[in-house]
Structure formats: C-alpha cells, structure tokens
Scaffold this active site. Structure first.
Site, short mmCIF file in Angstrom:
data_model
loop_
_atom_site.label_atom_id
_atom_site.label_comp_id
_atom_site.label_asym_id
_atom_site.label_seq_id
_atom_site.Cartn_x
_atom_site.Cartn_y
_atom_site.Cartn_z
N HIS A 92 19.49 29.12 42.50
CA HIS A 92 20.30 30.43 42.83
C HIS A 92 19.36 31.52 43.00
O HIS A 92 18.09 31.53 42.62
CB HIS A 92 20.71 30.77 41.38
CG HIS A 92 21.48 32.06 41.69
ND1 HIS A 92 22.91 32.08 42.10
CD2 HIS A 92 21.03 33.38 41.26
CE1 HIS A 92 23.12 33.48 42.08
NE2 HIS A 92 22.25 33.98 41.57
N ASP A 173 33.71 36.19 33.76
CA ASP A 173 32.56 36.74 34.50
C ASP A 173 33.24 37.47 35.74
O ASP A 173 32.80 38.39 36.39
CB ASP A 173 31.41 35.78 35.11
CG ASP A 173 30.40 36.51 35.92
OD1 ASP A 173 29.89 37.64 35.53
OD2 ASP A 173 30.46 36.23 37.12
N ARG A 180 32.37 45.84 36.63
CA ARG A 180 31.26 46.60 36.54
C ARG A 180 30.90 47.17 37.88
O ARG A 180 30.29 48.12 37.92
CB ARG A 180 29.98 45.39 36.21
CG ARG A 180 30.09 44.93 34.75
CD ARG A 180 29.29 43.81 34.55
NE ARG A 180 27.85 43.95 35.14
CZ ARG A 180 27.02 42.76 35.61
NH1 ARG A 180 27.75 41.71 35.54
NH2 ARG A 180 25.95 43.06 35.86
N SER A 195 25.88 37.04 33.64
CA SER A 195 26.75 36.64 34.55
C SER A 195 26.23 35.42 35.52
O SER A 195 26.97 34.70 35.96
CB SER A 195 26.82 37.94 35.49
OG SER A 195 27.42 37.93 36.56
N LYS A 199 27.86 31.24 35.25
CA LYS A 199 28.21 30.32 36.37
C LYS A 199 27.50 29.16 36.62
O LYS A 199 27.95 27.97 36.94
CB LYS A 199 28.31 31.29 37.64
CG LYS A 199 29.31 32.47 37.47
CD LYS A 199 29.36 33.37 38.65
CE LYS A 199 28.23 34.20 38.39
NZ LYS A 199 28.54 35.49 39.31
N1 URA Z 1 25.22 38.48 40.56
C1 URA Z 1 26.16 38.03 39.63
O1 URA Z 1 26.60 37.08 39.93
N2 URA Z 1 26.00 38.77 38.59
C2 URA Z 1 25.50 39.91 38.69
O2 URA Z 1 25.67 40.70 37.49
C3 URA Z 1 24.86 40.40 39.53
C4 URA Z 1 24.38 39.54 40.79
#
Ligand code: URA
Length: 436
Positions: A92, A173, A180, A195, A199
């Site tokens: 990621h 999320d 957010r 967050s 995932k």
């Molecule tokens: N990417 C995400 O998936 N979540 C965040 O809070 C910031 C960047």
C-alpha cells in the site's frame, strides 16, 4: 434509540465525545459501540464529526487505535485467502505524484511465486488512483468478484489481481473517510492509520509492505510525522497477525517521467520490458524484495524482471480482467510544451505543482464519481540534477480540454527551477525502513 444521545446499556455518543474531548481514553466497549452505531446510522454524522475532531486534537493510544481498527474491520467482511497454495502479500502506498509502482510491482511479485490480492481505489485530488491508471487499458475492468479473485490468485501464470474494493470491505471506514474529508478531520495519525489498515487487514493479505511517502507531494510533509504514521501502521498490522514492514520514500519530486493515467501505464510497461526510469525501477525492486522476503520466498525479483517473467504475468493479469495488453493506449488530443528559459541544471521539479497541473489537465477528479481523461497528464523530459539548455523541452502537457492548459501552466509556475549547478549529493529515494 435517539440520535442525540444514542443511549444503549450505559454507553452514549455524547459521553464518548466528551471523554475524548477532555483527554480521556475510550474503552473497548465505547469504541465498538460508536463505530457500529455510526455504520448503522444510529450515531449521527454531527456526533461522529465532533468525535473525529476530538481525536484529531487528543489522539488515541495504541490500544484505542487497535480497537478502532478492529471495529472498522468488523463493520464488514474480512476476506480469507489462507487456503491458497501460495503466500499472499500486498503493498500500500500513501500516495504520491507519478506513483505507478503497483503496476510493475504486482506482476513482478506474482512472478516470484507470491499471490498479490490488491483492493485499490480511484484517485481524488492531486495523486492518481491505481484503478484509474489501469482503466485506461482498453477493456480492463476493476470489478472482480471474490470467487474470480481467488481463481486469479491461485493461477500460477497470473497470481495478481488489482480490483475495486466491494461495499462490504470496512464500510465504517467508507462513511467515516467521506465525513472526515468534509470536516477538516483527515489529519490525524490514528485515524489515517486505522483507515488504511482496516482495509488492508480486511482484504485478507498475509503480509503487507507500506510505502509511506514523505515530502511536498505527499500527505506527510515531514519525516517525523511520516515515521510516526508508518510505525503506527506496522504495529496495527503486526497486532492483527499481518507481517508488516514500511519504507519511507521521498516524494518531493514526481516518481519517474510521467504523471497521468495512460502515460503511467506506458512507463510501467517500459519498466517491465527492462527499461524505464531509474527511480521507478529502484523503488519497484526495493518494495518487491521486501514483499518476497515477507512471503518467505528465496528469490531475487531483479531476475524475474530481467528475464521477462514479470512481463508475462503483467500480460496475463491484464487479460484476466478483460484488458488487451497490446491495444494502443488513449492519447490526449492537445499538447503544450514548457521549455527551459536558460542554460543550467534543473534543481527543482515540485511534486505538488506537477500533481496539481496533471489534475487540472484532466488526469484526476475533483469529486468522487467525476470522470477522468485517460490520456491527460504530464511527461517530464528532465528531472532534478539534469543539465538543460535554453529552449529545451522540460515538460509536455497532455489534455483533451485545451481550456485547462492555462490553469495547469499556472500550477507549474513556481515548481521548476534552473540553477548553476546540481545540489551536492543526489537526494536518496528510500529514506527509512520500519519493521523487523
Ligand atoms: N487514505 C485512507 O485510506 N485513509 C485516510 O485516512 C487517509 C488516506
């Protein structure tokens, strides 16, 4: 149950907000309750916004962050690929300009014998999304159901899938990130880490390598904050049983020589063919070595890149999702060249300026759901440290909408600098490593 107080078994939204507002620590029960209530719509958006703002200011402990992450995973489905015949490992990136690394990396790591299940997103703002890049390949589709994902991952000739996350992957999320985004509460290390990791953990990978970008074109502008984010994510992954390592990598200047969807696909194919820009090759191999080691495989990814196996996996991976790896990629209808104003050495090409310019040209979207122009973006003919001559092309801007050109040129105004000499010692690309 009322949205104002949401009282259930002695836990309520207002006391959770005030506990955090006043610097207290939330209990496991409070965290489970508020995340679950928010996902079901029983905790109102304004209550969750207030709590998110309190978390921005007060932070969360390691225990709270781990529990928050677990509650977001539990809001949906956690995938499981442990029965596959090969180890699973994913990467990621926190996002950068010209960051096309997933494209050569996923097939390269698959060619080394691992399975790479990557649930990815579309771009928003100045950094592009991996799905947008791949969707520029004629016929390629991001929607893959779980049984088909499993087939692709188990197939030793493919082994990598990059697809859109289903609605049931950490739905808490999805709702919270959208909230957010419009309430000024993105910038919190526990919220960002939970967050991202909710995932990635829900995606079912056995191991994970994080590429945490640092610099002007990144989310994290300074090394200290990036290190803290990386450490928090490595701890979250490790605590959840996912072997996790993070690299901190520089994002002051764009990666490679292209920013924009189809342009980045073409550059990734060059890397898979054994060429491509040195920084893209360096980062692809560094991340691949980490992934292969975490997967427990004893193989040097450089060999799989050099002998064409990674390219074979790329072609198979594109075909498995309906794409034609031989089809010409989309090209924008208009181009404009920006040239060097004088002789010297290019000392600066700011990632944020290039990212905003590419976005204004149509490569990115301002709002979720907006279309992107697959051919739009920027080609960079020189990078910092390169000598340049007056009149030499520095950038080519590509767009289908020529009205976008002045805005893109304006975004680049302070992004380029030519000096008398290159700064001493080239800036390193890989800045730090976190994890055992
Ligand atoms: N990417 C995400 O998936 N979540 C965040 O809070 C910031 C960047």
């Amino acid at each position: 149950m009322s949205c104002q107080t949401g009282r259930v078994t002695g836990v309520d939204a207002v006391s959770i907000i005030t506990t955090k507002r006043d610097g207290g620590e939330l209990s496991d029960e409070q965290i489970d309750w508020v995340v679950d209530g928010f996902t079901r719509g029983a905790v109102a958006d304004e209550q969750m916004s207030a709590l998110a703002m309190a978390i921005v200011w007060r932070g969360m402990t390691r225990r709270e962050t781990a529990r928050w992450t677990a509650a977001m995973i539990a809001s949906g489905r956690r995938m499981d690929f442990t029965d596959l015949p090969r180890p699973t490992v994913d990467k990621h990136s926190t996002g950068g300009v010209g960051d096309k690394i997933t494209l050569p990396l996923a097939p390269l790591v698959a060619a080394c014998g691992a399975a790479v299940p990557q649930l990815s997103g579309r771009g928003l703002g100045h950094t592009g999304g991996t799905l947008d890049k791949l969707e520029s390949i004629p016929g390629w589709r991001a929607d893959v159901d779980v049984p088909r994902m499993r087939e692709i991952l188990a197939d030793p000739a493919i082994g990598a899938v990059v697809c859109a996350a289903g609605a049931d992957l950490a739905p808490a999320d999805k709702r919270l990130y959208a909230l957010r985004d419009v309430t000024g509460t993105v910038e919190s290390i526990p919220l960002i880490a939970s967050s991202i990791m909710s995932k990635k953990i829900a995606e079912g990978t056995g191991a994970l390598v994080l590429d945490v970008k640092v610099g002007s074109g990144a989310f994290m502008k300074d090394h200290g904050a990036a290190r803290e984010l990386a450490t928090t994510m490595v701890e979250l992954g490790t605590d959840a049983g996912v072997r996790t390592v993070a690299l901190l990598t520089a994002m002051d200047t764009p990666l490679g020589r292209t920013a924009g969807n189809a342009l980045e696909v073409a550059e990734s194919v060059e890397v898979l063919a054994g060429g491509g820009p040195a920084d893209v090759v360096e980062l692809t191999l560094a991340l691949a070595r980490e992934m292969v080691a975490l997967a427990g495989l004893d193989i040097d990814p450089a060999d799989a890149l050099a002998d064409g196996r990674a390219m074979d996996h790329w072609r198979a991976m594109v075909r498995a999702q309906g794409g034609d790896p031989d089809a010409p990629l989309p090209r924008a209808r208009h181009t404009e060249t920006i040239r060097a104003e004088r002789d010297g050495v290019l000392t600066r090409m700011d990632a944020m300026g290039v990212g905003i310019a590419a976005w204004r040209l149509g490569a990115g979207r301002a709002r979720q759901g907006d279309p992107v122009q697959f051919g739009a973006g920027i080609e960079m003919h020189a990078k910092p440290g390169d000598p340049v001559r007056a009149g030499q092309p520095l950038l080519t801007l590509h767009t289908d909408t020529p009205d976008a050109l002045p805005g893109a040129v304006a975004a680049l105004a302070d992004s380029l600098a030519i000096g008398a000499a290159a700064p001493a010692g080239g800036a390193p690309l890989i800045l730090d490593r976190i994890g055992s």
